[in-house]
Motif scaffolding. Structure first.
Motif, mmCIF file in Angstrom:
data_model
loop_
_atom_site.group_PDB
_atom_site.id
_atom_site.type_symbol
_atom_site.label_atom_id
_atom_site.label_comp_id
_atom_site.label_asym_id
_atom_site.label_seq_id
_atom_site.Cartn_x
_atom_site.Cartn_y
_atom_site.Cartn_z
ATOM 1 N N GLY A 188 0.819 -1.216 0.000
ATOM 2 C CA GLY A 188 0.000 0.000 0.000
ATOM 3 C C GLY A 188 0.850 1.262 0.000
ATOM 4 N N VAL A 189 1.934 1.236 0.784
ATOM 5 C CA VAL A 189 2.834 2.393 0.798
ATOM 6 C C VAL A 189 3.410 2.592 -0.598
ATOM 7 N N LEU A 190 3.829 1.475 -1.208
ATOM 8 C CA LEU A 190 4.462 1.562 -2.524
ATOM 9 C C LEU A 190 3.469 2.032 -3.591
ATOM 10 N N GLU A 191 2.244 1.518 -3.542
ATOM 11 C CA GLU A 191 1.303 1.909 -4.606
ATOM 12 C C GLU A 191 0.893 3.376 -4.466
ATOM 13 N N GLY A 192 0.848 3.872 -3.232
ATOM 14 C CA GLY A 192 0.548 5.297 -3.050
ATOM 15 C C GLY A 192 1.627 6.167 -3.666
ATOM 16 N N LEU A 193 2.885 5.794 -3.415
ATOM 17 C CA LEU A 193 4.000 6.584 -3.952
ATOM 18 C C LEU A 193 4.026 6.518 -5.479
ATOM 19 N N ASN A 194 3.726 5.350 -5.997
ATOM 20 C CA ASN A 194 3.858 5.209 -7.453
ATOM 21 C C ASN A 194 2.571 5.454 -8.231
ATOM 22 N N LEU A 195 1.601 6.086 -7.573
ATOM 23 C CA LEU A 195 0.462 6.655 -8.302
ATOM 24 C C LEU A 195 0.764 8.088 -8.717
ATOM 25 N N ILE A 196 1.865 8.612 -8.209
ATOM 26 C CA ILE A 196 2.144 10.036 -8.441
ATOM 27 C C ILE A 196 2.726 10.222 -9.840
ATOM 28 N N GLY A 197 2.102 11.076 -10.617
ATOM 29 C CA GLY A 197 2.653 11.504 -11.892
ATOM 30 C C GLY A 197 2.803 10.387 -12.900
ATOM 31 N N SER A 198 3.730 10.604 -13.823
ATOM 32 C CA SER A 198 3.981 9.670 -14.914
ATOM 33 C C SER A 198 5.172 8.786 -14.555
ATOM 34 N N THR A 199 5.485 7.851 -15.427
ATOM 35 C CA THR A 199 6.670 7.005 -15.243
ATOM 36 C C THR A 199 7.921 7.876 -15.057
ATOM 37 N N GLN A 200 8.048 8.915 -15.860
ATOM 38 C CA GLN A 200 9.223 9.785 -15.755
ATOM 39 C C GLN A 200 9.274 10.462 -14.391
ATOM 40 N N VAL A 201 8.129 10.941 -13.919
ATOM 41 C CA VAL A 201 8.084 11.615 -12.616
ATOM 42 C C VAL A 201 8.418 10.620 -11.510
ATOM 43 N N GLN A 202 7.936 9.383 -11.648
ATOM 44 C CA GLN A 202 8.181 8.387 -10.595
ATOM 45 C C GLN A 202 9.667 8.049 -10.460
ATOM 46 N N GLY A 203 10.431 8.286 -11.506
ATOM 47 C CA GLY A 203 11.872 8.087 -11.422
ATOM 48 C C GLY A 203 12.567 9.149 -10.594
#
Lengths: 750, 289
Positions: B92-107
């Motif tokens: 859940g922690v991980l999916e919250g963080l990786n809902l943010i922005g696009s693939t590029q932003v997540q990097g």
């Protein structure tokens, strides 16, 4: 056209601009630079409506690095009392839209501009400009603008004898509307509203302008028409068209929104005053605040039908927002809304309403989606009341060859009924639906346009082909022209290079709009190529010493015909080009025409939605477009147009809207909160291309670019009804609105 | 036209020293996905940018001696995604963080930046609050630990003292049959900002929920820890009545605003809907683990 093999027409050849675009090499407007170039920035009104008492630019001019400041005084003034039309624009309004003159009419209206050695200095200088405003009450929404005590934007505009924000009306009448309703067994009358939506092109407006000391101007910019840029810039700067060279950049989307200019005359005056090339690039926020969306609207529609489904009377009243200056697309709303149907008694009336919003600009079939939303929604209710399938109702009343349309024409050969029949027969229309899923249909029409185009077809010395046209390519015109030229010459399409000329290198060509470009440019390219072929036949005849009439052209070569058949070896394009020096010189031909015969386009869409009833979210889960395209010269591009229109319609129907705050300012001027769909919001959009060739066109082409945005709004709305049993009369059908109505319906049932 | 200074120190002491010395004129740069956008929009004009990505501790992912995780404040979502076990323990922690922005932003984007930006709609924060994560901060006066939910104090505001830098998040060790989940309501399917966010962390004993933490985003000036919702779930079999009670507690905890992203009525109702959906996912995961 019987000798045409159709080897290239109808194939999805590799697009000529593809490699540059996927490798990031394509040059857009902001990619051009010049030595000594400086940067222009615009100061914009912080008020939605205010008299400009005075502007003091002295502090800005004194800031180190500032090279020029312009205000409305530097732009050519046009009296508000004398129309100066240019296409759908009027220079009276254009001169005031690019730089506010007597009043600031919307938040974000340009008031002054600065050019400086850096963008940061120019921005800093804008803050030093002192504008003395007298703030006035404002009106944003239609109801506020047409209220009895509404603040009046332009005191010289009168309606029914007194100052008004109603700047114009339009009426179409056919038959006797009252007699028609008297005959009806079923009458459905409903009111609707839609919000303004932006075209959403990815590339913001940008330009680089250089004016030399002797007033010769070069403009590099992104637009839907370099000749439109030249003409408008000439009007607004006073520099003659012959001294302006407008060079079209690759365009990052337009959708109609780049058939108008904002920056070029301002940059031109900054360059003239500073003696330096001036570059201006809008931010996304500036695009959202100060460039044209299409209108928000209110519509009232009443349709009467007999029990057997025959529509006997149809009436519509549309109020469309124009933004700060007159010019709402009421012609599209009133003219197109009943156009798919053969109805004996029609009355369609439109109001052009100004309010304190940015001036609207064209957006794909301007006005038509708004009219179709209301009419196609009411048709869904008529079908339900009568108990007839909604597509069968449309088919029963479909306009056909010979039908007299309320907006004027008697239809020639056209393919509306074919789109409905194809939808009825399609597997999609019969596919099962699950819980909270629904299906809706709607149709749409767009006029399509012809108009002026020029082309030059030249044969290179090595026997290949360069075609130059005068239209920015926003929908695949280069690839399509390569297909047509290759077809006519009987050579591989890769031997044809298609370029877009600038205003100094190709003849006048009207802008890319009205779904006109392939229709018109294919005509001038076809005629030019036919002239080239005639020349080639003549060259071969000369070499062989026979009459030109005795030479035919096929598969890329001249061949002796008739009694000479077989007497000589064919001469290929390459061989003839190589010998052109000895046979008469360079080979090429140009044709310029004001084209006619662009017939209307029709489409029918079938849409499935699924609603998350706890969150109010509507998702489109299946979508199929059926469209009469005349002839699909490049089917992949045609499908791209169909899909693009559908997805823009999905955004319009479900989430896109301008949100104004209490101060009359747009509160969501960016893509985070102005919610256009992203790829994952839509399913793969399916297309069924229907070809009922336009007999007035050499390849049978009809415009395809605009009608795809006409049916989606109602198709989605009707699908939501089918899923929930709830009718919506207001767009967008955003989650809070859907959930509120679901809850209200639940409460009423309990 | 003031110049911007940029430093990228390799030690935390240097970073804190430079940041504190600038006395409010400095901004911390981790992924920059908020800071650079705000600078471009003219919202902030820092005199000094302190890039913290070169400080080893801030870019590390470690197991704690107790068996939990310590995540450096500058660790990006994409890097955390690649960790071999973190996502199994804290999906859940991980999916919250990786809902943010696009693939590029997540990097680039980090949970630390998301917390310090102070947005009530920060997608990675409800998950950390539900996880019971502790934030470690260091400033001129040394180091201190505070629960994550005590860091934001209002839109764009945090409880960090002048000169303090967020160092890491410490997540506690996980009992067997524990898991978490995060859901958000957005009108689109991605590339959007939460209208409501909900994170639930659960421990299950068979069909019985033995421990729970619930957190909501975008429904109040700060991300909320909703203890009443957790209480309604604990020692129940997550039956409809308990879920209704927890959903009602979530709606009651809401203190949202009407804005361009959603109405008060809508957000309040959706908070309860998301509680039920998120709890179901977390319980399913916990039973599986």
């Amino acid at each position: 056209m019987s000798e045409i093999s159709n080897k290239w027409i109808g194939t999805s050849t590799i697009r000529p601009d593809g490699a540059d675009k996927v490798t990031g090499k394509a040059a857009y407007a902001a990619d051009t630079n010049m030595p000594g170039m400086i940067w222009g920035k615009v100061l914009r009104s912080p008020h939605p409506h205010a008299i400009i008492r005075s502007i003091d630019t002295s502090k800005a001019e004194a800031l180190p690095g500032v090279k020029a400041v312009v205000t409305a005084k530097d732009i050519v003034d046009f009296s508000v009392h004398t129309p100066v039309p240019l296409g759908i624009q009027d220079m009276r309004w254009m001169c005031r839209n690019v730089m506010a003159r007597e009043k600031a009419l919307f938040h974000g209206h340009p008031v002054a501009a600065v050019a400086a050695t850096s963008g940061a200095i120019a921005e800093e200088a804008c803050k030093l400009i002192e504008v003395d405003y007298e703030v006035l009450p404002w009106a944003i929404e239609i109801d506020d603008a047409i209220a009895d005590d509404a603040p009046i934007l332009h005191d010289f505009i009168e309606f029914e004898g007194k100052p008004s924000n109603i700047a114009g009306t339009l009426e179409h009448t056919l038959g006797d509307i009252d007699a028609g309703f008297d005959e009806a067994d079923v009458i459905v009358e409903r009111s609707f509203d839609t919000k303004p939506v932006h075209q959403g092109y990815i590339e913001p407006h940008a330009c680089l302008v250089n004016v030399t000391p002797d007033d010769k101007m070069t403009v590099w910019s992104s637009s839907q028409g370099q000749f439109m840029v030249r003409a408008m810039t000439a009007f607004l700067t006073g520099i003659p068209q012959s001294d302006i060279r407008a060079i079209p950049a690759e365009i990052g989307g337009g959708f109609g929104g780049k058939t108008i200019i904002y920056l070029e005359p301002v940059a031109a005056m900054l360059s003239k005053k500073s003696g330096r090339p001036v570059k201006m690039v809008m931010s996304r926020e500036e695009v959202m605040r100060a460039t044209g969306p299409t209108s928000g609207a209110k519509s009232m529609v009443k349709i009467g039908a007999k029990k057997d489904g025959t529509i006997v009377a149809a009436q519509a009243v549309h109020y469309l927002q124009a933004g700060a200056f007159p010019g709402a697309p009421i012609r599209g709303a009133c003219g197109c809304c009943f156009a798919p149907y053969d109805i004996p008694n029609v009355h369609s009336f439109g109001y052009d309403v100004v309010s304190n919003r940015s001036k609207v600009a064209a957006y794909r079939a301007p006005g038509s989606p708004i009219g179709a939303y209301a009419v196609e929604s009411v048709l869904d209710e008529v079908a339900e009341e009568i108990g007839i399938d909604p597509l069968e109702l449309r088919l029963k009343n479909a306009a056909k060859q010979g039908t007299k349309a309320a907006h004027g024409p008697v239809y020639p050969v056209m393919g509306y009924a074919e789109t409905v029949k194809a939808a009825l027969a399609h597997e999609h229309y019969k596919a099962p639906l699950g819980k909270f899923q629904g299906r809706g249909v709607a149709s749409g029409y767009w006029f399509n346009a012809g108009g002026e185009s020029s082309a030059q077809v030249n044969i290179t010395e090595d026997g290949n082909v360069v075609v130059t046209t005068g239209h920015p390519d926003i929908g695949g015109s280069r690839a399509s022209i390569a297909n047509i030229t290759a077809e006519l010459l009987g050579i591989d399409y890769r031997r044809v290079s298609v370029l877009i000329g600038d205003t100094a290198t190709i003849g006048y060509s009207n802008l890319t709009g009205g779904s006109r470009v392939l229709f018109a440019s294919a005509m001038v390219v076809t005629q030019s190529t036919e002239q080239v072929i005639e020349r080639l036949r003549g060259l071969a005849a000369k070499i062989w010493g026979i009459e030109a009439e005795a030479v035919t052209w096929s598969d890329g070569a001249a061949r002796p015909a008739g009694e000479n058949a077989g007497k000589f070896e064919p001469l290929t394009l390459k061989e003839l080009a190589a010998r052109s020096n000895e046979t008469g010189g360079p080979i090429g031909a140009g044709v310029q025409l004001n084209t006619a015969g662009a017939e209307g386009g029709f489409a029918t869409h079938v849409c499935d939605v699924e609603v998350d009833v706890d969150l109010g979210i509507v998702r489109v889960i299946r979508y199929t477009s059926f469209q009469d395209v005349g002839k699909a010269v490049h089917p992949a591009y045609v499908e791209g147009q169909m899909q693009g229109g559908a997805v823009q319609g999905i955004g319009w129907a479900l989430n896109e809207e301008y949100i104004y705050n209490k101060d009359g300012k747009v509160d969501n001027p960016g893509f985070l909160d102005y919610r256009m769909p992203v790829c994952s919001d839509v399913p793969m959009l399916d297309n069924v291309i229907i070809e009922v060739p336009n007999p007035k066109h050499p390849q049978g082409v009809r415009g395809v670019g605009e009608v795809p945005l006409v049916p989606p709004l109602a198709a989605i709305r009707n699908a939501v009804y089918n899923a929930l049993g709830i009718r919506f009369y207001s767009l967008p059908m955003s989650p809070p609105k859907v959930l509120e109505k679901l809850d209200a319906t639940k409460m009423a049932a309990e | 036209m003031t110049d911007i200074q940029y430093v990228a120190p390799s030690t935390l002491d240097e970073a804190v020293g430079a940041y504190a010395a600038a006395k409010g004129a400095a901004r911390i740069l981790a992924g920059g996905t908020d800071l650079l956008v705000q600078m471009r929009a003219g919202m902030v004009k820092p005199g000094l940018i302190v890039d913290i990505k070169k400080v080893a501790e801030l870019s590390a992912i470690e197991k704690t001696p107790e068996g939990g995780f310590r995540i450096g404040a500058a660790v990006s979502g994409a890097v955390l995604e690649e960790h071999p076990t973190f996502g199994k323990v804290w999906p859940g922690v991980l999916e919250g963080l990786n809902l943010i922005g696009s693939t590029q932003v997540q990097g680039r984007a980090s949970a630390g930046g998301n917390l310090c930006n102070g947005s009530p709609a920060a997608d990675s924060i409800p998950g950390l609050v539900a996880a019971g994560a502790i934030a470690t901060v260091q400033g001129p006066n040394g180091r201190r630990n505070i629960p994550v939910e005590q860091v934001p104090t209002g839109p764009g505001k945090t409880s960090l003292a002048p000169g303090e830098i967020l160092v890491s998040f410490t997540l506690p060790p996980r009992p067997a049959h524990s898991s978490d989940a995060y859901l958000r309501m957005i009108p689109r399917t991605e590339m959007d900002i939460a209208v409501v966010g909900c994170a639930v962390s659960l421990t299950m004993d068979g069909d019985t929920c033995t421990a729970a933490r619930v957190s909501l985003g975008a429904v109040a000036p700060t991300v909320l820890l909703v203890e009443d919702a957790a209480k309604a779930l604990v020692l129940t079999k997550l039956d409809d009545a308990s879920l209704d009670k927890a959903a009602a507690a979530c709606s009651a905890a809401c203190n949202p605003i009407d804005d361009k992203r959603g109405t008060i009525a809508y957000r309040t109702k959706v908070a309860g809907v998301l509680l039920k959906r998120t709890t179901a996912i977390a319980a399913e995961r916990a039973k599986g683990g």
